[in-house]
Design an enzyme around this catalytic site. Structure first.
Site, PDB file in Angstrom:
ATOM      1  N   TRP A 115       0.930  -0.976   9.392  1.00 21.58           N
ATOM      2  CA  TRP A 115      -0.157  -0.731   8.818  1.00 21.58           C
ATOM      3  C   TRP A 115      -0.176   0.583   7.162  1.00 21.58           C
ATOM      4  CZ3 TRP A 115      -4.400  -5.505   9.673  1.00 21.58           C
ATOM      5  CH2 TRP A 115      -3.429  -6.571   9.517  1.00 21.58           C
ATOM      6  N   ASP A 144       0.593  -1.285  -0.016  1.00 22.43           N
ATOM      7  CA  ASP A 144       0.012   0.174  -0.133  1.00 22.43           C
ATOM      8  C   ASP A 144       0.808   1.353  -0.004  1.00 22.43           C
ATOM      9  OD1 ASP A 144      -2.026  -2.636   0.218  1.00 22.43           O
ATOM     10  OD2 ASP A 144      -2.759  -1.030   2.111  1.00 22.43           O
ATOM     11  N   TRP A 190      -4.742  -8.972  -4.626  1.00 19.18           N
ATOM     12  CA  TRP A 190      -4.254 -10.423  -2.878  1.00 19.18           C
ATOM     13  C   TRP A 190      -4.443 -11.631  -3.289  1.00 19.18           C
ATOM     14  CZ3 TRP A 190      -1.223  -9.917   0.811  1.00 19.18           C
ATOM     15  CH2 TRP A 190      -0.915  -8.334   1.234  1.00 19.18           C
ATOM     16  N   ARG A 215      -9.244  -0.475  10.287  1.00 24.94           N
ATOM     17  CA  ARG A 215      -8.086   0.020   9.347  1.00 24.94           C
ATOM     18  C   ARG A 215      -7.879   1.025   8.695  1.00 24.94           C
ATOM     19  NH1 ARG A 215      -7.476  -6.030   6.078  1.00 24.94           N
ATOM     20  NH2 ARG A 215      -7.966  -6.546   8.679  1.00 24.94           N
TER      21      ARG A 215
END
Length: 544
Positions: free
Chosen positions: A114, A60, A333, A191
């Site tokens: 993250w 990311d 993914w 998140r």
């Protein structure tokens, strides 16, 4: 009929301009335009005008910010593939060539960093000094997925090093009360905080990704946050179906081409197993300071390919109200964490898309959409230009005089009776390996199936497609090919399809095709930064 010569010396134009930039490899290789004299090993698969990591794993991108006349782009990176990592920084003066600046929020054992976002706190609302860079980052104490929370980090040296508060500023209260499987699953998704300044209300807004919805929080100081609402597109009776978790959210205001101002809410979502897309979904609506409202809960998509995920957008420094820029992770993914060919040749996994310019357009039906095109500076970085004569094909194909794996191709295609028209990129000499970009049966498509490598299949994610007016007999394509990817901008960027490719050394050719009838290929221009080997072609399009 005999097609005309697709190339002639009178139409070819090679600019003598020589690139004088310094490759970022000397600074750690964050990346980008590699000059012939600095070329990597012949077996390298590294992209030439896309951001790639020096080594290891990258995913990311974090929403960037401007400081000192440069774009600062943090991104997730780890030395081990798909492992826990931290934030690394790349900077750029033109959003094409980036320089690696090293780790800024490093890995802390079992306390990984993250995704999140950073802002420049111009008015010192957080108390760390005017101009401090403040980042909200999702962290997992003890690598516990059920206790994701948002931690505040700050930097007073221009975003090169960060400190953090010891306790989260937005704790995951759901994790403390979760009992049922659904509650536990939802608690695991807390998140990717996206923070933005709501100037009209003199406060900050934070959007957080959840398993089934997006949550909004507001603050005056970036330290103390209050929940205001959730956005749930799964309204009973909407019929729009569940598209997976909502990650890397986005919220911004934009002025459309008709002067109307609207708010856009976006998120990356995995809808492949539900018959939908899996890139960046967005809704156009309004923001009242506490909640986002839209008239249509069915999302639009910024990309119809398989590989444009975890995208971030930010306002253009020159036209912040009408133009935003965007970058996405060119991966999926479904296959991202496997051992990919670039690990063997260049010791990395993961690259980013080219930076795009986004504009909002008022559509004839009364609705609004975002259109995309590569950032303007890309053309300046690809100064060598090859122009082709117009070419007419009648149920046939023609090989163009070109050999290379990194270029920007533009062309118009008009057809009458043809049923399938397009461009064959990354073509091997025998034609067995290739990727087709074309229009057929009311769809524009990118079919990378013939470019698969043994052991690293894309199947079943091989043919990306999007609807196109079935009555239309014209399409404008802009196709960016760069060793490990193909990005296709259709009809001015209303539709985009971005996909990974794994090219072999001989996948350097380019051809055109028209099945079932006649098609005209015109205004064909190819741009690159590397020496071009232009070979003559005979009347059948075969190299000679």
């Amino acid at each position: 009929m005999t097609p005309p010569e697709p190339w002639s010396p009178s139409r070819r134009r090679l600019l003598a301009t020589t690139l004088t930039m310094t490759c970022a490899a000397g600074a750690g290789g964050a990346l980008a335009l590699a000059l012939p004299g600095r070329a990597r090993a012949a077996a390298s698969r590294r992209a030439l005008f896309h951001l790639t990591p020096r080594s290891g794993w990258a995913c990311d991108a974090q929403r960037p910010y401007y400081l000192g006349g440069e774009l600062h782009l943090p991104h997730l990176q780890a030395e081990q593939v798909a492992g826990p990592g931290g934030w690394r920084l790349a900077t750029s003066s033109d959003e094409v060539v980036f320089t690696d600046r090293g780790d800024i929020i490093p890995l802390e054992g079992d306390f990984p960093a993250w995704s999140g976002s950073a802002v420049v706190d111009t008015h010192d609302t957080a108390g760390f000094g005017a101009g401090a860079v403040i980042a909200l980052v999702t962290r997992l104490p003890g690598n516990d997925m059920t206790h994701q929370a948002q931690y505040l980090h700050w930097s007073t040296d221009g975003g090169r090093t960060f400190s953090r508060l010891s306790e989260p500023v937005i704790p995951n209260t759901d994790a403390l009360s979760a009992r049922t499987p659904e509650e536990i699953d939802n608690a695991r998704w807390f998140r990717d905080p996206k923070i933005l300044r709501d100037e009209a209300r003199n406060r900050w807004v934070c959007v957080i990704g959840r398993a089934r919805y997006l949550s909004f929080y507001v603050s005056t100081d970036l330290r103390h946050w209050s929940w205001t609402s959730n956005f749930d597109y799964l309204t009973p009776g909407s019929g729009n179906g569940f598209l997976g978790g909502m990650e890397c959210p986005d919220l911004f205001e934009m002025t459309a081409d008709d002067g109307t101002s609207a708010w856009v809410l976006g998120a990356s979502m995995d809808g492949w197993e539900h018959g939908s897309l899996g890139t960046y979904a967005y809704w156009v609506g309004s923001w009242d300071g506490e909640r986002f409202v839209t008239d249509n809960l069915v999302p639009q998509w910024l990309d119809h390919g398989f590989d444009w995920y975890a995208a971030v957008t930010w306002p253009s420094p020159d036209e912040p109200l009408t133009v935003r820029h965007a970058i996405g992770w060119l991966n999926n993914w479904k296959y991202a964490a496997r051992h990919v060919p670039t690990m063997d040749t260049d010791s990395y996994n993961g690259q980013y898309s080219v930076v795009r310019e986004l504009r909002m357009r008022h559509e004839p039906g009364g609705w609004y959409s975002l259109v995309s095109r590569p950032v303007s500076a890309l053309r300046a970085r690809l100064p060598r230009v090859l122009e082709y004569e117009d070419l007419v094909l009648d149920d046939s194909a023609a090989v163009l005089p070109w050999s290379g794996q990194a270029y920007d191709l533009e062309l118009d295609i008009d057809w009458d009776g043809a049923t399938n028209v397009g461009v064959c990129v990354a073509r091997s000499a025998d034609g067995r390996r290739h990727t087709n970009v074309g229009v057929c049966d009311g769809q524009v498509y990118v079919d990378r199936g013939p470019s698969e490598l043994p052991g690293v299949p894309f199947a079943p994610y091989t043919r990306a497609h999007a609807p196109i007016d079935p009555q239309s007999r014209h399409v404008y394509l802009r196709i960016l090919v760069d060793r490990g990817s193909v990005e296709v901008f259709v009809n001015g960027g209303h539709t985009v399809l971005s996909n990974q490719l794994y090219l072999e050394e001989g996948d350097t050719g380019l051809s055109l095709y028209a099945d079932g009838g006649t098609a005209t290929f015109s205004s064909m221009t190819l741009r690159t930064a590397w020496p071009m080997r232009a070979v003559r072609a005979n009347a059948n399009g075969d190299p000679s």
